[in-house]
Design a protein around this motif. Structure first.
Motif, PDB file in Angstrom:
ATOM      1  N   HIS A   9     -15.392-104.909 -48.972  1.00 14.08           N
ATOM      2  CA  HIS A   9     -15.045-103.853 -49.917  1.00 14.08           C
ATOM      3  C   HIS A   9     -16.154-103.526 -50.906  1.00 14.08           C
ATOM      4  O   HIS A   9     -16.106-102.496 -51.571  1.00 14.08           O
ATOM      5  CB  HIS A   9     -13.809-104.277 -50.701  1.00 14.08           C
ATOM      6  CG  HIS A   9     -14.004-105.577 -51.432  1.00 14.08           C
ATOM      7  ND1 HIS A   9     -14.305-106.754 -50.782  1.00 14.08           N
ATOM      8  CD2 HIS A   9     -13.960-105.887 -52.750  1.00 14.08           C
ATOM      9  CE1 HIS A   9     -14.436-107.729 -51.668  1.00 14.08           C
ATOM     10  NE2 HIS A   9     -14.238-107.235 -52.864  1.00 14.08           N
ATOM     11  N   MET A  27     -13.674 -94.926 -46.909  1.00 18.48           N
ATOM     12  CA  MET A  27     -12.331 -95.301 -46.469  1.00 18.48           C
ATOM     13  C   MET A  27     -11.763 -94.309 -45.458  1.00 18.48           C
ATOM     14  O   MET A  27     -11.135 -94.705 -44.478  1.00 18.48           O
ATOM     15  CB  MET A  27     -11.396 -95.392 -47.675  1.00 18.48           C
ATOM     16  CG  MET A  27     -11.574 -96.627 -48.526  1.00 18.48           C
ATOM     17  SD  MET A  27     -10.339 -96.717 -49.857  1.00 18.48           S
ATOM     18  CE  MET A  27      -8.821 -96.885 -48.916  1.00 18.48           C
ATOM     19  N   MET A  74     -13.699 -99.036 -52.384  1.00 17.24           N
ATOM     20  CA  MET A  74     -12.424 -98.416 -52.730  1.00 17.24           C
ATOM     21  C   MET A  74     -12.381 -97.953 -54.182  1.00 17.24           C
ATOM     22  O   MET A  74     -11.892 -96.867 -54.478  1.00 17.24           O
ATOM     23  CB  MET A  74     -11.279 -99.411 -52.484  1.00 17.24           C
ATOM     24  CG  MET A  74     -11.113 -99.821 -51.036  1.00 17.24           C
ATOM     25  SD  MET A  74      -9.778-101.048 -50.823  1.00 17.24           S
ATOM     26  CE  MET A  74     -10.539-102.525 -51.539  1.00 17.24           C
TER      27      MET A  74
END
Length: 422
Positions: free
Chosen positions: A327, A370, A348
């Motif tokens: 991430h 994403m 994110m």
């Protein structure tokens, strides 16, 4: 030579697993040097603190933390600020009373992470030496090369008036109604003046500001705080002697290096990520390790060459992997850099976009938004990462810079320089 006065050091760490581990490392080193550190964090981190020999006080329950991880907006680029503000409000009153009672006048120093706002108020209220520790460069504002965020950001060559306007809009429309409102309700309650722009200059109003990252990762900007000290990455991810789970050791020994996947410990809503990751392994014929404590976030059944494990220290797992998909948390990135493994980053929220951009600029990874994180795209990206010999050489060069890990030692030297000698 006069010895340092033995002091009580209140350490407040706000955030998830990767946010708290560096403060456990700081506390353990400060304790080794003969002082009295005490860690304040969410209850789930108590076992890790105890393993390191640190006294611990919980600021929020494990149940509260699990509910926070499952909040749908926790990892949204903008709405996450409101979630974090609600979490701060939930723990705020208890945190202040606990910290306030722990102060020993003339013998106490406070250390706080970026969002541990209570440490600034505590230092102001009692006249204590204060240290602010930033784990990632994205929280340091500048009118030169701005950190990346989830939306449009003025480029390095944009006029300064536009950059000032950008930060003003961030403050007025994102920070003030969320973090700012909670902070100022707390400050009014304890008799302190309100703060107009908490994520601006106030954030760094401390006796010492430490950045736990190296200047080659985030070059110092001319208008960063003058007293900011950059020590390097802490690279602490487990208690001494902690090994990989036996089932993971067996899996690693049974075939070629796998690809590791994590969406970070600060979320329990990653079913789409792990579903796409497992399918990408099947499409590409690769072995995979899915890292998550939340079994309900993993599809079943998994392909034969893909396993799930609750947790594995990255420092022990990543050197045995072909690539790492994650991430973009700063602790995760630093461990991947130290392991010399190519990275595929799917940011994110929070500092993840900026961390991802810096990692790509180093030539050691790629970024996949994403909306494009689909099995075929992931499989293609992994093919590129594992076949790019220039990237592998660059990964090895960067890893060589991290062989001598002195960040925690230097940070503690700086902190203890604030302590008077007797």
């Amino acid at each position: 030579m006069k010895a340092l006065t033995r002091v009580k050091i209140l350490i407040v760490a706000a955030g998830s697993h990767g946010d708290v581990l560096p403060f456990i490392a700081l506390g353990a080193e400060l304790r080794r040097r003969g002082h009295e550190p005490h860690l304040f964090a969410i209850a789930v981190f108590e076992p890790l603190a105890r393993q390191a020999g640190l006294p611990f006080t919980a600021l929020g329950s494990a149940e509260f933390y699990d509910g926070l991880l499952r909040h749908p907006d926790l990892n949204h680029p903008s709405r996450s600020l409101r979630v974090m503000a609600q979490a701060m409000e939930h723990t705020g009153a208890t945190a202040w009373a606990t910290l306030d009672a722990a102060v020993v006048p003339g013998q106490t120093l406070v250390v706080g992470s970026t969002l541990a706002f209570a440490t600034r108020s505590l230092a102001e209220r009692h006249g204590l030496p204060a240290v602010t520790v930033h784990l990632a460069p994205a929280v340091l504002r500048t009118l030169h090369t701005l950190p990346r965020h989830g939306g449009p950001v003025p480029g390095a060559r944009a006029p300064r008036w536009l950059k000032r306007l950008f930060w003003r809009l961030v403050d007025d429309f994102l920070v003030a109604p969320t973090l700012g409102a909670v902070l100022n309700r707390h400050r009014r309650a304890v008799g302190l003046a309100p703060v107009h722009r908490p994520m601006g200059d106030w954030l760094n109003q401390a006796d010492l500001v430490i950045g736990l990252f190296p200047d080659w990762y985030a070059p110092r900007q001319p208008d960063w705080p003058a007293g900011l000290v950059l020590t390097g990455f802490p690279l602490y991810d487990s208690a001494p002697g902690m090994d990989l789970p036996p089932e993971l050791e067996s899996f690693l020994a049974a075939g070629p290096p796998p690809v590791a996947f994590t969406s970070g410990t600060a979320t329990a809503r990653a079913l789409d990520f792990f579903t796409a990751s497992a399918e990408a392994c099947r499409l590409s014929g690769r072995r995979g390790v899915l890292l998550t404590r939340h079994a309900d976030q993993v599809p079943g059944p998994l392909p034969p060459d893909v396993v799930r494990v609750d947790y594995a220290p990255f420092s022990r797992l990543l050197p045995r992997c072909a690539a790492f998909v994650h991430h973009g948390g700063i602790g995760t990135i630093s461990q991947a850099l130290a392991a010399g493994v190519p990275q595929l980053i799917r940011p994110m929220a929070h500092d993840q976009f900026d961390n991802a951009a810096r990692t790509v600029a180093l030539g050691v990874g790629r970024q996949l938004p994403m909306r494009r994180y689909r099995p075929a795209a992931v499989a293609a990206a992994l093919e590129h990462l594992t076949d790019d010999h220039a990237m592998k050489r660059r990964c090895a060069e960067v890893a060589a810079r991290l062989v001598a890990d002195t960040a925690i030692t230097e940070a503690c030297d700086r902190i203890l320089a604030l302590v008077p000698r007797r």
